[in-house]
Scaffold this motif. Sequence first.
Motif, mmCIF file in Angstrom:
data_model
loop_
_atom_site.group_PDB
_atom_site.id
_atom_site.type_symbol
_atom_site.label_atom_id
_atom_site.label_comp_id
_atom_site.label_asym_id
_atom_site.label_seq_id
_atom_site.Cartn_x
_atom_site.Cartn_y
_atom_site.Cartn_z
ATOM 1 N N ASP A 44 -33.228 7.592 73.025
ATOM 2 C CA ASP A 44 -33.455 8.635 74.019
ATOM 3 C C ASP A 44 -34.925 8.982 74.113
ATOM 4 O OD1 ASP A 44 -30.383 10.478 73.451
ATOM 5 O OD2 ASP A 44 -30.836 8.741 74.705
ATOM 6 N N ALA A 45 -35.601 9.082 72.975
ATOM 7 C CA ALA A 45 -37.017 9.446 72.983
ATOM 8 C C ALA A 45 -37.839 8.401 73.704
ATOM 9 C CB ALA A 45 -37.521 9.615 71.551
ATOM 10 N N GLY A 46 -37.443 7.156 73.591
ATOM 11 C CA GLY A 46 -38.175 6.107 74.277
ATOM 12 C C GLY A 46 -38.121 6.242 75.775
ATOM 13 N N ALA A 47 -37.080 6.918 76.293
ATOM 14 C CA ALA A 47 -36.948 7.092 77.729
ATOM 15 C C ALA A 47 -37.832 8.199 78.251
ATOM 16 C CB ALA A 47 -35.485 7.391 78.078
ATOM 17 N N SER A 48 -38.219 9.171 77.390
ATOM 18 C CA SER A 48 -38.982 10.314 77.885
ATOM 19 C C SER A 48 -40.429 10.315 77.413
ATOM 20 C CB SER A 48 -38.293 11.617 77.471
ATOM 21 O OG SER A 48 -38.258 11.715 76.059
ATOM 22 N N GLN A 49 -40.683 9.946 76.178
ATOM 23 C CA GLN A 49 -42.036 10.008 75.635
ATOM 24 C C GLN A 49 -42.772 8.703 75.909
ATOM 25 O OE1 GLN A 49 -41.890 11.279 71.562
ATOM 26 N NE2 GLN A 49 -40.714 13.120 72.024
ATOM 27 N N ARG A 50 -43.066 8.500 77.165
ATOM 28 C CA ARG A 50 -43.751 7.278 77.561
ATOM 29 C C ARG A 50 -45.242 7.389 77.308
ATOM 30 N NH1 ARG A 50 -40.036 8.029 82.174
ATOM 31 N NH2 ARG A 50 -38.597 6.280 82.278
ATOM 32 N N SER A 51 -45.892 6.237 77.255
ATOM 33 C CA SER A 51 -47.345 6.208 77.102
ATOM 34 C C SER A 51 -47.885 5.038 77.903
ATOM 35 C CB SER A 51 -47.732 6.076 75.627
ATOM 36 O OG SER A 51 -47.251 4.847 75.093
ATOM 37 N N GLY A 52 -49.164 5.101 78.209
ATOM 38 C CA GLY A 52 -49.802 4.028 78.949
ATOM 39 C C GLY A 52 -49.962 4.349 80.418
ATOM 40 N N PHE A 53 -50.329 3.350 81.192
ATOM 41 C CA PHE A 53 -50.608 3.526 82.616
ATOM 42 C C PHE A 53 -49.319 3.586 83.431
ATOM 43 C CE2 PHE A 53 -54.640 1.711 81.152
ATOM 44 C CZ PHE A 53 -55.549 2.551 81.788
ATOM 45 N N TYR A 54 -49.390 4.353 84.526
ATOM 46 C CA TYR A 54 -48.261 4.422 85.444
ATOM 47 C C TYR A 54 -48.772 4.545 86.874
ATOM 48 C CZ TYR A 54 -49.112 9.494 85.644
ATOM 49 O OH TYR A 54 -49.693 10.732 85.812
ATOM 50 N N ALA A 122 -47.500 13.165 101.914
ATOM 51 C CA ALA A 122 -47.223 11.868 101.291
ATOM 52 C C ALA A 122 -48.462 11.410 100.542
ATOM 53 C CB ALA A 122 -46.822 10.828 102.334
ATOM 54 N N GLY A 123 -48.262 10.746 99.408
ATOM 55 C CA GLY A 123 -49.412 10.289 98.638
ATOM 56 C C GLY A 123 -49.045 9.310 97.550
ATOM 57 N N VAL A 124 -50.082 8.837 96.857
ATOM 58 C CA VAL A 124 -49.932 7.916 95.738
ATOM 59 C C VAL A 124 -50.822 8.390 94.602
ATOM 60 C CG1 VAL A 124 -49.307 5.901 97.131
ATOM 61 C CG2 VAL A 124 -51.715 6.390 96.690
ATOM 62 N N ASN A 125 -50.519 7.936 93.380
ATOM 63 C CA ASN A 125 -51.332 8.329 92.234
ATOM 64 C C ASN A 125 -51.294 7.246 91.171
ATOM 65 O OD1 ASN A 125 -48.865 9.115 90.498
ATOM 66 N ND2 ASN A 125 -48.647 10.402 92.330
ATOM 67 N N LEU A 126 -52.334 7.224 90.361
ATOM 68 C CA LEU A 126 -52.452 6.309 89.227
ATOM 69 C C LEU A 126 -52.842 7.144 88.024
ATOM 70 C CD1 LEU A 126 -52.426 3.362 88.195
ATOM 71 C CD2 LEU A 126 -54.878 3.288 88.707
ATOM 72 N N ASP A 132 -48.451 14.196 74.766
ATOM 73 C CA ASP A 132 -47.845 15.117 75.734
ATOM 74 C C ASP A 132 -48.697 15.314 76.983
ATOM 75 O OD1 ASP A 132 -45.657 15.598 74.073
ATOM 76 O OD2 ASP A 132 -46.719 17.178 72.979
ATOM 77 N N PHE A 133 -49.791 14.588 77.093
ATOM 78 C CA PHE A 133 -50.718 14.785 78.207
ATOM 79 C C PHE A 133 -50.724 13.580 79.136
ATOM 80 C CE2 PHE A 133 -52.309 17.608 74.922
ATOM 81 C CZ PHE A 133 -52.607 18.760 75.631
ATOM 82 N N ARG A 134 -51.084 13.852 80.392
ATOM 83 C CA ARG A 134 -51.303 12.792 81.376
ATOM 84 C C ARG A 134 -52.558 13.097 82.184
ATOM 85 N NH1 ARG A 134 -47.682 12.891 85.371
ATOM 86 N NH2 ARG A 134 -46.502 14.708 84.668
ATOM 87 N N LEU A 135 -53.370 12.089 82.404
ATOM 88 C CA LEU A 135 -54.527 12.173 83.303
ATOM 89 C C LEU A 135 -54.215 11.337 84.536
ATOM 90 C CD1 LEU A 135 -57.500 11.749 80.788
ATOM 91 C CD2 LEU A 135 -56.552 13.875 81.713
ATOM 92 N N GLU A 136 -54.624 11.836 85.707
ATOM 93 C CA GLU A 136 -54.166 11.186 86.941
ATOM 94 C C GLU A 136 -55.203 11.307 88.048
ATOM 95 O OE1 GLU A 136 -49.871 11.692 88.445
ATOM 96 O OE2 GLU A 136 -51.047 12.986 89.768
ATOM 97 N N ALA A 137 -55.364 10.230 88.796
ATOM 98 C CA ALA A 137 -56.131 10.233 90.045
ATOM 99 C C ALA A 137 -55.131 10.176 91.189
ATOM 100 C CB ALA A 137 -57.079 9.039 90.107
ATOM 101 N N GLU A 138 -55.263 11.102 92.151
ATOM 102 C CA GLU A 138 -54.249 11.248 93.194
ATOM 103 C C GLU A 138 -54.884 11.318 94.574
ATOM 104 O OE1 GLU A 138 -50.415 14.132 94.124
ATOM 105 O OE2 GLU A 138 -52.283 15.060 93.428
ATOM 106 N N TYR A 183 -49.430 18.581 81.367
ATOM 107 C CA TYR A 183 -48.833 18.700 80.036
ATOM 108 C C TYR A 183 -47.331 18.551 80.193
ATOM 109 C CZ TYR A 183 -47.572 20.330 75.407
ATOM 110 O OH TYR A 183 -47.067 20.404 74.140
ATOM 111 N N ASP A 184 -46.753 17.578 79.496
ATOM 112 C CA ASP A 184 -45.320 17.300 79.555
ATOM 113 C C ASP A 184 -44.598 17.991 78.395
ATOM 114 O OD1 ASP A 184 -45.548 15.640 81.779
ATOM 115 O OD2 ASP A 184 -45.993 13.888 80.543
#
Length: 332
Positions: A44-54, A122-126, A132-138, A183-184
């Motif tokens: 279950d944790a593998g489904a929510s605590q993701r890491s890396g690029f998205y 409408a938009g896209v993001n990387l 628990d953190f995410r950085l994003e360009a949108e 913050y997730d």
Amino acid sequence: MKSFRSSLIKYGMEMRHERFSMSKLAKRPIATILMMTVLLPLTDAGASQRSGFYFGADIGVSVPNDLESTRTNNGIGTNCDQWLGADTLNDGTTVPLPLEQCSPRALPKRATKFDLGTGLLAGVNLGYAFHDFRLEAEYFRRAQSGERSALNVPGDPKQAEFVERSEKISDFRADNFFANVYYDFHDMLSANLTPYVGVGLGVMHVQMDYSGTSIRTNNSDTLQALGRNRHAAGLASLADETLSDTLFGYQWIAGLDYAWSERFSVGLKFRYGDTFNNFKDGDNAWKPLRGHASTVGPPGTPGGDLPIRYAIQAKNLSFFGISLNLKYYFNM
């Protein structure tokens, strides 16, 4: 009989095999339970605590607050208009007035509110997720239809001079480029449901189609009673321009993601955005001004080539947004 004996032998062998398996499992019940206890939470944790690029995409609606627009006319009054024919006012004054009395100046201005209407977002993001953190360009665009507003001001002495005075803002669109941090709240609700909050800073390139209409009454006696040059009767001043400005802005974000699969999630995103400063676009010519070019006088008139322009300032470009958000994680 032979077939019946074969069936009995086969049934006996299956029962012996089943008793063996059950007895084997019964010898290790504690180990089996421990294994399941460890593996299920990890899955279950593998489904929510993701890491890396998205990579993500949004589609939804934006609901703006009323935009407040102010038009400033840097021009001259009707009685200074060198394009109009000569006339004598009731007090004996001859118009047009001399140019030395008619330098273009900022004329009285008035704010108008516009309900831009609910529109598409409408938009896209990387982004990149870690702990628990995410950085994003949108990047996202929002578009609103706009509104026409009549300039009917009770008690305004100019009201009787016109048969129509209105402004319109249409085809409002904003291209937004933001850097966001989130913050997730992992495992707050469940392993697969993750609420989050975020904040973003960036720039908004805003464009809008602006039009203004001022049409004077055809009744020259009304103009004379108001002390205006009667040759202005029936003339129109029209504005028609695409305005634009680039502004710094911010947004507050909250959302809820559901881990649909190991790499894919779907969720709802809520946002509130606004600019730090006001929208401004100036030096726009009338098309026409009182039925002629947007200058003090016709070509060849001494000083008549001075331009007459208007500027638009708008504030309260804030909006609310709600969108369906999809994410795909490249690295797990």
